[in-house]
Design an enzyme around this catalytic site. Structure first.
Site, PDB file in Angstrom:
ATOM      1  CE  LYS A  37      -0.330  -0.427   5.032  1.00  0.00           C
ATOM      2  NZ  LYS A  37      -1.132  -1.011   6.123  1.00  0.00           N
ATOM      3  NE  ARG A 135      -7.259  -0.241  10.389  1.00  0.00           N
ATOM      4  CZ  ARG A 135      -5.971  -0.407  10.035  1.00  0.00           C
ATOM      5  NH1 ARG A 135      -5.116   0.591  10.137  1.00  0.00           N
ATOM      6  NH2 ARG A 135      -5.552  -1.573   9.589  1.00  0.00           N
ATOM      7  CG  HIS A 163      -4.409  -4.866  11.585  1.00  0.00           C
ATOM      8  ND1 HIS A 163      -3.283  -5.471  11.066  1.00  0.00           N
ATOM      9  CD2 HIS A 163      -4.066  -3.564  11.787  1.00  0.00           C
ATOM     10  CE1 HIS A 163      -2.311  -4.572  10.946  1.00  0.00           C
ATOM     11  NE2 HIS A 163      -2.751  -3.416  11.380  1.00  0.00           N
ATOM     12  NE  ARG A 219      -2.908  -8.324   7.327  1.00  0.00           N
ATOM     13  CZ  ARG A 219      -3.675  -8.753   8.338  1.00  0.00           C
ATOM     14  NH1 ARG A 219      -4.400  -9.852   8.208  1.00  0.00           N
ATOM     15  NH2 ARG A 219      -3.717  -8.070   9.462  1.00  0.00           N
ATOM     16  CE1 TYR A 263      10.975  32.327   3.551  1.00  0.00           C
ATOM     17  CE2 TYR A 263      11.408  29.964   3.466  1.00  0.00           C
ATOM     18  CZ  TYR A 263      10.975  31.134   2.857  1.00  0.00           C
ATOM     19  OH  TYR A 263      10.541  31.107   1.561  1.00  0.00           O
ATOM     20  CB  CYS A 310      13.077  26.325   2.275  1.00  0.00           C
ATOM     21  SG  CYS A 310      14.198  27.475   3.082  1.00  0.00           S
ATOM     22  CG  ASP A 312      10.715  24.132  -3.406  1.00  0.00           C
ATOM     23  OD1 ASP A 312       9.893  23.208  -3.424  1.00  0.00           O
ATOM     24  OD2 ASP A 312      10.418  25.341  -3.481  1.00  0.00           O
TER      25      ASP A 312
HETATM   26  C1  LIG Z   1      -0.408  -1.914   6.893  1.00  0.00           C
HETATM   27  C2  LIG Z   1      -0.971  -3.214   7.270  1.00  0.00           C
HETATM   28  C3  LIG Z   1      -0.139  -4.336   7.437  1.00  0.00           C
HETATM   29  C4  LIG Z   1       1.372  -4.260   7.405  1.00  0.00           C
HETATM   30  O1  LIG Z   1       1.829  -3.734   8.633  1.00  0.00           O
HETATM   31  P1  LIG Z   1       3.375  -3.667   8.995  1.00  0.00           P
HETATM   32  O2  LIG Z   1       3.390  -3.237  10.405  1.00  0.00           O
HETATM   33  O3  LIG Z   1       3.961  -2.649   8.071  1.00  0.00           O
HETATM   34  O4  LIG Z   1       3.936  -5.012   8.768  1.00  0.00           O
HETATM   35  C5  LIG Z   1      -0.750  -5.563   7.649  1.00  0.00           C
HETATM   36  N1  LIG Z   1      -2.086  -5.670   7.731  1.00  0.00           N
HETATM   37  C6  LIG Z   1      -2.921  -4.598   7.611  1.00  0.00           C
HETATM   38  C7  LIG Z   1      -4.381  -4.804   7.722  1.00  0.00           C
HETATM   39  C8  LIG Z   1      -2.386  -3.345   7.399  1.00  0.00           C
HETATM   40  O5  LIG Z   1      -3.209  -2.291   7.316  1.00  0.00           O
END
Ligand SMILES: *Cc1c(COP(=O)(O)O)cnc(C)c1O
Length: 372
Positions: A37, A135, A163, A219, A263, A310, A312
């Site tokens: 992602k 969530r 999760h 994951r 600045y 800054c 850039d």
């Molecule tokens: C982002 C995400 C992950 C990966 O998490 P890490 O801590 O980067 O390994 C796994 N599962 C879900 C649902 C996530 O949103």
């Protein structure tokens, strides 16, 4: 590729990425679904997926539909899962593009089923359970809702997942409670004759320290990119940072005692000072909070950022470094060679997490891929 006129770039070391995948495989025998992602945490999703596909990975996770569609254009055969919610009105495109959506509401399942029947296809879905992250996901209603979904035509319940909220904290009690809820639901489903082949829970932290959470699929995100999910966690595993941020010096001068830089004049020279200007700033992800704090590497030596960063441009003090020339290369975020200026160290200074540093490296910074 378009021409890169500005000497600023992020270097993405694909051999480090592959090395990190190997390390993950030492932790688990489960299938790996790399999370790519946010443009693969800023590394470039298409190139990261291509590299990992060459290592035999067949399934990837993204956050939303646009990200999945970009990958689908390049990779017609991969299993692409969208781990965040997709609105029911986009069911047709999910079916047509053979994407794997998450389901956290019955309405989505209903719309997908209708789309699949209409298009004479079957769509794979993964059901998201909220066991305590708070969530998205089905909660107490999960069992009844899943039973209803199981009866819908055109759907294949391929996966079920949750999760963890605290897999990176010292105390794992809450994580174990979440696993217990998940296991309990799975047992009840089984009793009803509903067998879902893929269970997945483990993010990077859980891969490293909760083998009970590996199930059929893991994951990983951040550890693939060579950063640790929390300080101390996975320190000895040998992950290598994949991305570094570099630029070349575009201006050099010496200022006198009492003269100021940038600045607000937050830096005033207390001695004759050699100042180098770098052509990047906070619009590139070099956060303004780093003003007068962060150090960069010039010719192998440390040089502090002076004055405000800054949009850039950014100035550094190179008084202590000999023979600095226009065009010399500067490292702003280090790879394995400069762990003292890693994304993790920068995150610590800014009171955030390395994830935010990596994702924050601007779209306008070109990515250069090395060691394919
Ligand atoms: C982002 C995400 C992950 C990966 O998490 P890490 O801590 O980067 O390994 C796994 N599962 C879900 C649902 C996530 O949103």
């Amino acid at each position: 590729m378009t021409q890169n006129y500005r000497p600023v770039w992020a270097e993405v070391d694909l051999s480090a990425l592959k090395h990190n995948l190997k390390i993950i495989k030492n932790y688990t025998a489960s299938e790996i679904m790399p999370i790519v992602k946010a443009n693969a945490y800023g590394h470039g999703a298409v190139e990261v997926v291509r590299a990992l596909k060459n290592e035999g990975i067949k399934r990837f996770g993204v956050a939303f539909l646009e990200e999945a569609l970009e990958l689908r254009r390049h990779f017609p055969d991969l299993n692409l899962m969208i781990i965040g919610p997709t609105l029911p009105q986009y069911s047709d495109i999910l079916v047509k593009e053979d994407l794997i959506p998450e389901i956290c509401q019955y309405k989505q399942a209903e719309a997908l089923s209708a789309a699949a029947v209409k298009l004479k296809k079957t769509i794979r879905i993964h059901i998201k359970i909220d066991t305590g992250m708070g969530r998205i996901g089905l909660r107490e209603e999960a069992l009844e809702e899943i039973k209803k979904m199981f009866g819908l035509p055109g759907l294949f319940l391929e996966g079920i997942y949750t999760h963890l909220a605290t897999a990176d904290s010292p105390d794992l009690a809450y994580a174990y409670q979440q696993l217990a809820k998940f296991d309990n639901l799975y047992r009840q489903l089984k009793k009803e004759g509903i067998i879902i082949p893929l269970r997945h829970v483990a993010n990077s932290s859980a891969i490293l320290r909760l083998p009970e959470s590996h199930y059929e699929l893991c994951r990983p995100g951040i550890i693939l990119y060579g950063q640790l999910p929390a300080s101390g966690l996975g320190e000895k595993a040998g992950f290598k940072p994949v991305m570094s941020l570099k630029a070349k010096i575009v201006h050099l001068k010496t200022i006198e005692t009492g003269e100021s830089v940038s600045y607000g004049r937050s830096f005033v020279a207390t001695r004759p000072t050699r100042v180098a200007t770098l052509p990047l700033g906070y619009a590139d992800g070099l956060r303004r909070d780093l003003s007068n704090r962060w150090q960069v590497i010039v010719n192998g030596k440390k040089a502090p950022i002076i004055g405000k960063v800054c949009m850039d441009q950014t100035m550094i003090d190179v008084t202590e470094i000999e023979d600095v020339k226009l065009g010399d290369e500067v490292v702003l975020i280090g790879d394995g060679q400069y762990p003292e200026i890693s994304a993790g160290q920068m995150a610590k200074m800014l009171d955030t997490i390395s994830y935010e540093i990596l994702c924050g490296i601007g779209q306008r910074v070109p990515r250069i891929y090395t060691n394919p």
